[in-house]
Design an enzyme around this catalytic site. Sequence first.
Site, PDB file in Angstrom:
ATOM      1  N   TYR A  72       0.599  -0.936  -0.313  1.00 49.31           N
ATOM      2  CA  TYR A  72      -0.090  -0.196   0.049  1.00 49.31           C
ATOM      3  C   TYR A  72       1.070   0.887   0.083  1.00 49.31           C
ATOM      4  O   TYR A  72       0.790   2.360  -0.631  1.00 49.31           O
ATOM      5  CB  TYR A  72      -1.140   0.320   1.376  1.00 49.31           C
ATOM      6  CG  TYR A  72      -1.710   1.043   0.973  1.00 49.31           C
ATOM      7  CD1 TYR A  72      -2.692   0.900   0.517  1.00 49.31           C
ATOM      8  CD2 TYR A  72      -1.977   2.360   1.965  1.00 49.31           C
ATOM      9  CE1 TYR A  72      -4.093   2.144   0.466  1.00 49.31           C
ATOM     10  CE2 TYR A  72      -2.592   3.279   1.798  1.00 49.31           C
ATOM     11  CZ  TYR A  72      -4.348   3.217   0.884  1.00 49.31           C
ATOM     12  OH  TYR A  72      -4.780   3.771   0.855  1.00 49.31           O
ATOM     13  N   PHE A 124      -6.706  19.878 -24.851  1.00 52.81           N
ATOM     14  CA  PHE A 124      -8.003  18.672 -24.852  1.00 52.81           C
ATOM     15  C   PHE A 124      -9.088  18.726 -24.607  1.00 52.81           C
ATOM     16  O   PHE A 124      -9.156  19.743 -23.828  1.00 52.81           O
ATOM     17  CB  PHE A 124      -7.072  17.681 -24.600  1.00 52.81           C
ATOM     18  CG  PHE A 124      -7.391  16.171 -24.842  1.00 52.81           C
ATOM     19  CD1 PHE A 124      -7.027  15.364 -25.728  1.00 52.81           C
ATOM     20  CD2 PHE A 124      -8.096  15.267 -23.779  1.00 52.81           C
ATOM     21  CE1 PHE A 124      -7.821  14.672 -26.195  1.00 52.81           C
ATOM     22  CE2 PHE A 124      -8.181  14.264 -23.862  1.00 52.81           C
ATOM     23  CZ  PHE A 124      -8.129  13.617 -25.311  1.00 52.81           C
ATOM     24  N   ASP A 125      -9.737  18.324 -24.806  1.00 46.81           N
ATOM     25  CA  ASP A 125     -10.839  18.228 -24.135  1.00 46.81           C
ATOM     26  C   ASP A 125     -11.114  17.470 -22.717  1.00 46.81           C
ATOM     27  O   ASP A 125     -12.338  19.002 -21.899  1.00 46.81           O
ATOM     28  CB  ASP A 125     -12.302  17.139 -25.287  1.00 46.81           C
ATOM     29  CG  ASP A 125     -11.835  15.113 -25.311  1.00 46.81           C
ATOM     30  OD1 ASP A 125     -10.643  14.944 -24.657  1.00 46.81           O
ATOM     31  OD2 ASP A 125     -12.557  14.356 -25.517  1.00 46.81           O
ATOM     32  N   ASP A 215       1.095  19.854 -20.745  1.00 47.82           N
ATOM     33  CA  ASP A 215      -0.411  18.318 -20.884  1.00 47.82           C
ATOM     34  C   ASP A 215       0.188  17.476 -21.731  1.00 47.82           C
ATOM     35  O   ASP A 215       0.782  18.402 -23.363  1.00 47.82           O
ATOM     36  CB  ASP A 215      -1.295  18.894 -21.842  1.00 47.82           C
ATOM     37  CG  ASP A 215      -2.488  18.115 -22.207  1.00 47.82           C
ATOM     38  OD1 ASP A 215      -2.185  16.565 -21.211  1.00 47.82           O
ATOM     39  OD2 ASP A 215      -3.469  18.030 -22.469  1.00 47.82           O
ATOM     40  N   ALA A 217       0.988  14.215 -22.555  1.00 46.72           N
ATOM     41  CA  ALA A 217       0.353  13.078 -23.432  1.00 46.72           C
ATOM     42  C   ALA A 217       1.697  11.940 -24.258  1.00 46.72           C
ATOM     43  O   ALA A 217       2.016  11.135 -23.746  1.00 46.72           O
ATOM     44  CB  ALA A 217      -1.137  12.860 -23.259  1.00 46.72           C
ATOM     45  N   LYS A 258      -0.665   6.956 -23.042  1.00 38.81           N
ATOM     46  CA  LYS A 258       0.103   7.455 -25.141  1.00 38.81           C
ATOM     47  C   LYS A 258       1.064   7.542 -24.863  1.00 38.81           C
ATOM     48  O   LYS A 258       1.644   5.708 -25.152  1.00 38.81           O
ATOM     49  CB  LYS A 258      -0.445   8.923 -25.148  1.00 38.81           C
ATOM     50  CG  LYS A 258      -1.901   9.459 -24.385  1.00 38.81           C
ATOM     51  CD  LYS A 258      -2.937   9.122 -25.470  1.00 38.81           C
ATOM     52  CE  LYS A 258      -4.570   9.131 -24.887  1.00 38.81           C
ATOM     53  NZ  LYS A 258      -4.312  10.916 -24.184  1.00 38.81           N
ATOM     54  N   HIS A 450     -19.972  14.287 -26.270  1.00 40.57           N
ATOM     55  CA  HIS A 450     -19.891  13.139 -27.825  1.00 40.57           C
ATOM     56  C   HIS A 450     -19.517  11.975 -26.842  1.00 40.57           C
ATOM     57  O   HIS A 450     -19.897  10.916 -28.124  1.00 40.57           O
ATOM     58  CB  HIS A 450     -18.541  13.318 -28.233  1.00 40.57           C
ATOM     59  CG  HIS A 450     -17.305  13.326 -27.146  1.00 40.57           C
ATOM     60  ND1 HIS A 450     -17.235  15.029 -26.621  1.00 40.57           N
ATOM     61  CD2 HIS A 450     -16.046  12.985 -27.194  1.00 40.57           C
ATOM     62  CE1 HIS A 450     -15.766  14.531 -26.072  1.00 40.57           C
ATOM     63  NE2 HIS A 450     -15.449  13.310 -26.179  1.00 40.57           N
TER      64      HIS A 450
HETATM   65  C1  PLP Z   1      -4.961  11.807 -23.300  1.00 39.15           C
HETATM   66  C2  PLP Z   1      -4.999  12.911 -23.010  1.00 39.15           C
HETATM   67  C3  PLP Z   1      -5.952  13.408 -22.056  1.00 39.15           C
HETATM   68  C4  PLP Z   1      -6.624  12.920 -21.621  1.00 39.15           C
HETATM   69  O1  PLP Z   1      -5.919  11.851 -20.518  1.00 39.15           O
HETATM   70  P1  PLP Z   1      -7.023  10.970 -19.927  1.00 39.15           P
HETATM   71  O2  PLP Z   1      -5.289   9.433 -19.821  1.00 39.15           O
HETATM   72  O3  PLP Z   1      -7.850   9.835 -21.810  1.00 39.15           O
HETATM   73  O4  PLP Z   1      -6.910  10.970 -18.865  1.00 39.15           O
HETATM   74  C5  PLP Z   1      -5.528  14.925 -21.817  1.00 39.15           C
HETATM   75  N1  PLP Z   1      -4.115  16.055 -22.601  1.00 39.15           N
HETATM   76  C6  PLP Z   1      -4.073  15.237 -23.941  1.00 39.15           C
HETATM   77  C7  PLP Z   1      -3.441  15.830 -25.005  1.00 39.15           C
HETATM   78  C8  PLP Z   1      -4.636  13.939 -24.006  1.00 39.15           C
HETATM   79  O5  PLP Z   1      -3.879  13.162 -25.541  1.00 39.15           O
END
Ligand code: PLP
Length: 458
Positions: A72, A124-125, A215, A217, A258, A450
């Site tokens: 843990y 990103f969304d 951000d 990813a 990613k 969406h």
């Molecule tokens: C996928 C993504 C996110 C969110 O990540 P999740 O693992 O899907 O929650 C944030 N920003 C970007 C640019 C992404 O491609």
Amino acid sequence: MEFPFAESYKIKMVETISRSSLSDREKWIKEAHYNLFNLKSEQVFIDLITDSGTGAMSDRQWSQMMLGDESYAGASSYYKLKDAVKDITGFEYFLPTHQGRAAENVLFSVLVKPGDFIPGNAHFDTTKGHIELRKAFAVDCTVDEASDPELIYPFKGNIDLNKLEKVLSSNPKEKIPFILLTITCNTSGGQPVSMQNIREVSQLAKKYDIPVVFDSARFAENAYFIKVREQGYAGRSIREIVREIFSYGDAMTMSSKKDAIVNMGGFIAMRNEEIFRQASLFNIMFEGFITYGGMSGRDMNALAQGLYEGTEFEYLDTRILQVAYLGDKLSSYNIPVIKPSGGHAIFVDSLKFLPHVPREEFPAQTLAIELYLEGGVRSVEIGTLLADRDPVTRENRFPKLEMIRLAIPRRVYTNNHMDYVAVALANVYERRNNIKRGVRIVKEAPILRHFTVELERL
Ligand SMILES: *Cc1c(COP(=O)(O)O)cnc(C)c1O
């Protein structure tokens, strides 16, 4: 002779996928309310809905799974991951989370207040969702070049420094908790940000005393593009480039699904101890204790290994050449795609593809439905459905580009699959003039609609 493209790996395990008939697909997509997120995966032959969490782990990652420490608190897997994050990114402080949006939730709980402005490049969304949920505003400062799909410009993810400075100079500092740099820029076509732009954004941020958050990813794919496209970087390794990128920022959120090539996971990393302390409280509330944050020990091990594999040039070269292969194939059939090809996906310009379908009838979603019907290929709409309604006026937001995204999972499909996808889309292209009507919304959620929207064909 020059050698042709060949993958930098061979296959050790396979998973069967099946074709279906047109009448099956007509039935299934109707049952799914014309929302491809509602399809069962076995109803799909080639699944390009996302590259998120859909990659194939390596033999080394699987072997790391066996070494996971499920304690843990203070698990060796946590320290392995912490060391890998420090080594790859240079950030001292780190918190594991279960995925990227969880990292956003935790970090933004500390940093974002109602009425704040967060300038960045095509947020990103989920990122925008987490900003707007807190009654703050995402301000898109992407360069204008990004909205011209035909224009070959090497760094369409770049921030326009004039647009950015306007936001910084016309608002009090307290209203701008950070600048958000998305690398690569998913929403505008998987387009990279140049090192020069990252450096200049960081200089501007310093001038106004505002932190920079990445951000991240697809940070490794962004580094690949810097290496192959930006002057002065050809001789630098991917890892050197990655370290330089992060040296210009204060914190990062990561969706490990990613570029870290795992099926689930995320993290936050940062330089500032005070922010780390505050974020730790939210991490414990939302994710789990700070040495696991919603991840199993074995998953942290696989992620640590994935961070190293995802930043190897040979792997990135294989991946990005495959994406370009699909893009070139589609171009050879005259299908309008966003140029140049992005890192993780090919984006098809649906306004050009289906000029007869009115924007109010969601032409990109219509194209995604037609592609599925044609060949069982699942793509995703990056257009008006995704852009959602304006949080204040509740009117539909019509983005400049209306696209479908063909996202390529990492190390999963071969180029034969890419050929199949290209032919499916070419067949739809051939009958495009018979597609005159789109879809209308029957049901939608108030945010991130969406994923769950229900549609009917007109
Ligand atoms: C996928 C993504 C996110 C969110 O990540 P999740 O693992 O899907 O929650 C944030 N920003 C970007 C640019 C992404 O491609």
